[in-house]
Scaffold this active site. Structure first.
Site, PDB file in Angstrom:
ATOM      1  N   LEU A  35     -19.830 -34.426  12.370  1.00 40.87           N
ATOM      2  CA  LEU A  35     -20.799 -33.505  11.768  1.00 40.87           C
ATOM      3  C   LEU A  35     -21.102 -33.971  10.341  1.00 40.87           C
ATOM      4  O   LEU A  35     -20.196 -34.059   9.513  1.00 40.87           O
ATOM      5  CB  LEU A  35     -20.262 -32.082  11.747  1.00 40.87           C
ATOM      6  CG  LEU A  35     -19.748 -31.537  13.086  1.00 40.87           C
ATOM      7  CD1 LEU A  35     -19.456 -30.053  12.972  1.00 40.87           C
ATOM      8  CD2 LEU A  35     -20.730 -31.812  14.219  1.00 40.87           C
ATOM      9  N   ARG A  58     -22.210 -28.558  -3.574  1.00 37.33           N
ATOM     10  CA  ARG A  58     -21.279 -28.641  -4.709  1.00 37.33           C
ATOM     11  C   ARG A  58     -21.157 -30.044  -5.305  1.00 37.33           C
ATOM     12  O   ARG A  58     -20.520 -30.241  -6.325  1.00 37.33           O
ATOM     13  CB  ARG A  58     -19.897 -28.115  -4.273  1.00 37.33           C
ATOM     14  CG  ARG A  58     -19.859 -26.612  -4.146  1.00 37.33           C
ATOM     15  CD  ARG A  58     -18.620 -26.138  -3.408  1.00 37.33           C
ATOM     16  NE  ARG A  58     -18.750 -26.291  -1.955  1.00 37.33           N
ATOM     17  CZ  ARG A  58     -17.770 -26.059  -1.094  1.00 37.33           C
ATOM     18  NH1 ARG A  58     -16.583 -25.680  -1.527  1.00 37.33           N
ATOM     19  NH2 ARG A  58     -17.960 -26.203   0.203  1.00 37.33           N
ATOM     20  N   ASN A  69     -15.708 -31.804  -1.170  1.00 33.94           N
ATOM     21  CA  ASN A  69     -16.774 -30.835  -1.395  1.00 33.94           C
ATOM     22  C   ASN A  69     -17.406 -30.993  -2.770  1.00 33.94           C
ATOM     23  O   ASN A  69     -18.543 -30.614  -2.977  1.00 33.94           O
ATOM     24  CB  ASN A  69     -16.242 -29.409  -1.216  1.00 33.94           C
ATOM     25  CG  ASN A  69     -15.818 -29.166   0.220  1.00 33.94           C
ATOM     26  OD1 ASN A  69     -16.588 -29.395   1.154  1.00 33.94           O
ATOM     27  ND2 ASN A  69     -14.573 -28.770   0.416  1.00 33.94           N
ATOM     28  N   TYR A  73     -24.309 -72.499 -19.519  1.00 36.91           N
ATOM     29  CA  TYR A  73     -24.929 -71.934 -18.322  1.00 36.91           C
ATOM     30  C   TYR A  73     -25.255 -73.078 -17.372  1.00 36.91           C
ATOM     31  O   TYR A  73     -26.042 -73.972 -17.713  1.00 36.91           O
ATOM     32  CB  TYR A  73     -26.217 -71.162 -18.647  1.00 36.91           C
ATOM     33  CG  TYR A  73     -26.937 -70.804 -17.367  1.00 36.91           C
ATOM     34  CD1 TYR A  73     -26.318 -69.972 -16.422  1.00 36.91           C
ATOM     35  CD2 TYR A  73     -28.198 -71.318 -17.056  1.00 36.91           C
ATOM     36  CE1 TYR A  73     -26.933 -69.679 -15.221  1.00 36.91           C
ATOM     37  CE2 TYR A  73     -28.817 -71.013 -15.851  1.00 36.91           C
ATOM     38  CZ  TYR A  73     -28.179 -70.197 -14.933  1.00 36.91           C
ATOM     39  OH  TYR A  73     -28.780 -69.913 -13.730  1.00 36.91           O
ATOM     40  N   ASN A  77     -17.215 -83.985 -17.475  1.00 37.20           N
ATOM     41  CA  ASN A  77     -16.880 -83.135 -18.604  1.00 37.20           C
ATOM     42  C   ASN A  77     -18.182 -82.611 -19.193  1.00 37.20           C
ATOM     43  O   ASN A  77     -19.029 -83.389 -19.620  1.00 37.20           O
ATOM     44  CB  ASN A  77     -16.096 -83.945 -19.642  1.00 37.20           C
ATOM     45  CG  ASN A  77     -15.440 -83.023 -20.657  1.00 37.20           C
ATOM     46  OD1 ASN A  77     -16.050 -82.047 -21.099  1.00 37.20           O
ATOM     47  ND2 ASN A  77     -14.208 -83.324 -21.011  1.00 37.20           N
TER      48      ASN A  77
HETATM   49  C1  UD1 Z   1     -15.320 -26.030   7.435  1.00 37.64           C
HETATM   50  C2  UD1 Z   1     -14.659 -25.056   8.394  1.00 37.64           C
HETATM   51  C3  UD1 Z   1     -13.367 -24.551   7.768  1.00 37.64           C
HETATM   52  C4  UD1 Z   1     -12.448 -25.709   7.457  1.00 37.64           C
HETATM   53  C5  UD1 Z   1     -13.152 -26.767   6.596  1.00 37.64           C
HETATM   54  C6  UD1 Z   1     -12.321 -28.017   6.555  1.00 37.64           C
HETATM   55  C7  UD1 Z   1     -16.445 -23.910   9.655  1.00 37.64           C
HETATM   56  C8  UD1 Z   1     -17.262 -22.696   9.780  1.00 37.64           C
HETATM   57  N1  UD1 Z   1     -15.569 -23.966   8.639  1.00 37.64           N
HETATM   58  O1  UD1 Z   1     -15.673 -25.319   6.254  1.00 37.64           O
HETATM   59  O2  UD1 Z   1     -12.705 -23.679   8.666  1.00 37.64           O
HETATM   60  O3  UD1 Z   1     -11.287 -25.260   6.813  1.00 37.64           O
HETATM   61  O4  UD1 Z   1     -14.425 -27.128   7.167  1.00 37.64           O
HETATM   62  O5  UD1 Z   1     -12.865 -29.011   5.735  1.00 37.64           O
HETATM   63  O6  UD1 Z   1     -16.574 -24.830  10.459  1.00 37.64           O
HETATM   64  N2  UD1 Z   1     -22.257 -29.426   8.759  1.00 37.64           N
HETATM   65  C9  UD1 Z   1     -23.322 -29.732   9.586  1.00 37.64           C
HETATM   66  N3  UD1 Z   1     -24.273 -28.782   9.799  1.00 37.64           N
HETATM   67  C10 UD1 Z   1     -24.201 -27.537   9.297  1.00 37.64           C
HETATM   68  C11 UD1 Z   1     -23.105 -27.233   8.448  1.00 37.64           C
HETATM   69  C12 UD1 Z   1     -22.143 -28.191   8.222  1.00 37.64           C
HETATM   70  O7  UD1 Z   1     -23.432 -30.847  10.082  1.00 37.64           O
HETATM   71  O8  UD1 Z   1     -25.105 -26.730   9.565  1.00 37.64           O
HETATM   72  C13 UD1 Z   1     -21.238 -30.456   8.522  1.00 37.64           C
HETATM   73  C14 UD1 Z   1     -21.132 -30.854   7.056  1.00 37.64           C
HETATM   74  O9  UD1 Z   1     -21.964 -31.967   6.790  1.00 37.64           O
HETATM   75  C15 UD1 Z   1     -19.654 -31.199   6.912  1.00 37.64           C
HETATM   76  C16 UD1 Z   1     -18.966 -30.362   7.972  1.00 37.64           C
HETATM   77  O10 UD1 Z   1     -19.973 -29.954   8.873  1.00 37.64           O
HETATM   78  O11 UD1 Z   1     -19.429 -32.577   7.183  1.00 37.64           O
HETATM   79  C17 UD1 Z   1     -18.266 -29.150   7.361  1.00 37.64           C
HETATM   80  O12 UD1 Z   1     -19.220 -28.355   6.697  1.00 37.64           O
HETATM   81  P1  UD1 Z   1     -18.875 -27.600   5.360  1.00 37.64           P
HETATM   82  O13 UD1 Z   1     -20.072 -26.817   4.963  1.00 37.64           O
HETATM   83  O14 UD1 Z   1     -18.304 -28.547   4.375  1.00 37.64           O
HETATM   84  O15 UD1 Z   1     -17.748 -26.582   5.895  1.00 37.64           O
HETATM   85  P2  UD1 Z   1     -16.602 -25.920   5.064  1.00 37.64           P
HETATM   86  O16 UD1 Z   1     -17.129 -24.747   4.330  1.00 37.64           O
HETATM   87  O17 UD1 Z   1     -15.854 -26.931   4.307  1.00 37.64           O
HETATM   88 CA    CA Z   2     -16.169 -29.155   3.795  1.00 38.16          CA
END
Ligand code: UD1
Ligand code: CA
Length: 456
Positions: free
Chosen positions: A9, A16, A226, A366, A377
């Site tokens: 994902l 952030r 993050n 250079y 040399n």
């Molecule tokens: C998520 C988990 C949380 C966990 C944490 C670990 C959920 C709801 N929460 O929270 O339980 O402890 O990761 O790091 O899953 N992403 C998508 N599409 C979206 C949203 C997110 O592809 O619509 C991807 C982001 O790019 C990222 C990953 O999913 O790589 C996690 O998303 P992020 O928003 O960072 O989730 P957290 O709030 O960290």
């Molecule tokens: Ca995350």
């Protein structure tokens, strides 16, 4: 053998990070976070990798177009559950689906193999970790028998749940058919009004699925990036881990905290000594008995046996022959090949040049687009004038030549073998072998000459 479908994902914005660049393209050790994740799972057998991308449009896909993956777009980022839903049609019922996050770069293969080993039709394998400071993470909720029953996101957690230290890493493995069945039951009924992938745990448990919990060997494997503080913390962890591995394999690092390997070491000799603030990038090979001085940056180069690199050098896409001595303050640019016993001294820049054995270019020169023979040399301040503003031209210097200080070699030009060039010459034509060539205006002295005096 069961087929694995890995879903990474990577569609989130990464608010952030405060950056124009999608978070998963931020780099750890000069490699995008997402590629770290890819590299860690690419070696699993029977594995197809799919990346869900979205924020930043095609930038993620274009930057990492060399990866062997399927790309699925998540147009709107409605949560991790929604992200997985985009891959619904790509999931086969008997696949094992492995979920990874593009912002959790240091996951180990060992942990992934552990998850894959415990998943079957009736279990879901979840990677959790106990964190001293669990804030920001989803918490693992267990029943009175210690069984996992659900994950609660921080924003939805009760004060009591917030005190739980076991957190969701986001990484798990599950049977494809099961995942599809549960995915379509997700809703946005939560604090962030998102489709939380984590909600499938409660759904699975309700349907009698057992949640098999695994833990990683070390915490850093599952830490997410993050913000830039977390990125720098993971970078430091990654670097110190590599530095320790190098020292264990016989390299002396003056200070492991001040050494960065932002690439890979292809081959490594014995008795290598590395002073502080040395950075390696790309692919590096180093022979035996090599010493590398402080503040030196080497990228994509091969360093031969018994080479001494003095402090403050930059070496890029070059081959340094055995027993050569480089620096201090030397810049060796791409496509430079030095033979054995070559000396390159302070404030010398060399580009796209081959230098024969035992030749010396010791001070303030250079030398670009040149072919320098052996035992040559080159005196201080010598310049190859290789560029006419439009094109580059070559300078060829024969074996045994001696180039006097402050010579300009106007390329294209050849210096014959064993030729001597008088200091201060501007050489525009081929110079014959074994002869002295010089282009120098005659020195005159004016007798009786007086310095001008100030009018009083
Ligand atoms: C998520 C988990 C949380 C966990 C944490 C670990 C959920 C709801 N929460 O929270 O339980 O402890 O990761 O790091 O899953 N992403 C998508 N599409 C979206 C949203 C997110 O592809 O619509 C991807 C982001 O790019 C990222 C990953 O999913 O790589 C996690 O998303 P992020 O928003 O960072 O989730 P957290 O709030 O960290
Ligand atoms: Ca995350």
């Amino acid at each position: 053998m069961t087929k694995i479908l890995t879903l990474i994902l990577a569609a989130g914005k990464g608010t952030r990070m405060h950056s124009q660049l999608p978070k998963v393209l931020h780099k750890l050790a000069e490699k995008p976070l997402l590629q770290h994740v890819y590299d860690r799972c690419a070696e699993l057998e029977n594995n197809t990798i799919t990346i869900v991308y979205g924020h930043g449009g095609d930038l993620v896909k274009d930057t990492l177009s060399h990866l062997n993956v399927n790309w699925i777009e998540q147009k709107q980022q409605l949560g991790t559950g929604h992200a997985v839903l985009q891959a619904y049609d790509a999931i086969n019922n008997d696949d094992v689906v492995l979920i990874l996050y593009g912002d959790v770069p240091l996951i180990s293969q060992l942990s992934l193999r552990g998850l894959l080993a415990t998943v079957n039709e009736t279990t879901l394998s979840l990677l959790t970790v106990n964190l001293e400071n669990p804030s920001g993470y989803g918490r693992i909720v267990r029943n009175q028998h210690g069984q996992v029953i659900r994950i609660v996101e921080e924003k939805d957690a009760s004060p009591e749940q917030k005190t739980l230290h076991e957190v969701n890493t986001g990484i798990f493995a599950v049977q494809g058919g099961q995942l599809k069945k549960w995915l379509i039951q997700l809703s946005t009924d939560n604090a962030q009004q998102e489709y939380y992938l984590t909600d499938i745990i409660a759904i699975a448990v309700e349907e009698g699925c057992v949640i098999e919990v695994n833990q990683p060997e070390c915490i850093q494997e599952v830490l997410g990036v993050n913000d830039r503080v977390q990125l720098s913390e993971l970078e430091r962890f990654y670097q110190i881990t590599q530095a320790k591995a190098l020292m264990k394999s016989g390299v002396s690092l003056k200070d492991p905290q001040r050494f960065d390997l932002r690439g890979i070491i292809k081959s490594l000799g014995t008795d290598i000594e590395i002073d502080v603030n040395v950075v390696f990038s790309g692919e590096i090979s180093i022979g035996n008995n090599v010493s590398i001085g402080a503040n030196t940056h080497i990228s994509n180069s091969v360093i031969g046996d018994n080479v001494q690199i003095l402090p403050n050098c930059i070496i890029e896409n070059a081959i340094i022959g055995k027993f050569s001595r480089i620096g201090p303050f030397a810049r060796i640019r791409p496509d430079t090949v030095l033979s054995d016993h070559v000396h390159i001294g302070n404030f010398v820049e060399i580009k796209k040049t081959t230098v024969g054995a035992s030749s010396k270019i010791n001070h303030l020169s250079y030398i670009g687009d040149a072919c320098v023979g052996s035992n040559v040399n080159i005196g201080a301040g010598t310049i190859t004038c290789n560029y006419d503003g439009v094109n580059k031209f070559e300078t060829v210097i024969g074996d045994g030549a001696f180039i006097g200080s402050d010579t300009q070699l106007i390329a294209p030009v050849k210096v014959g073998a064993y030729a001597t060039i008088g200091a201060g010459s501007t050489i525009t034509k081929e110079t014959p072998e074994h002869q002295l060539t010089l282009s120098r205006s005659k020195q005159v002295s004016v007798s009786g000459w007086q310095r001008p005096l100030k009018k009083t």
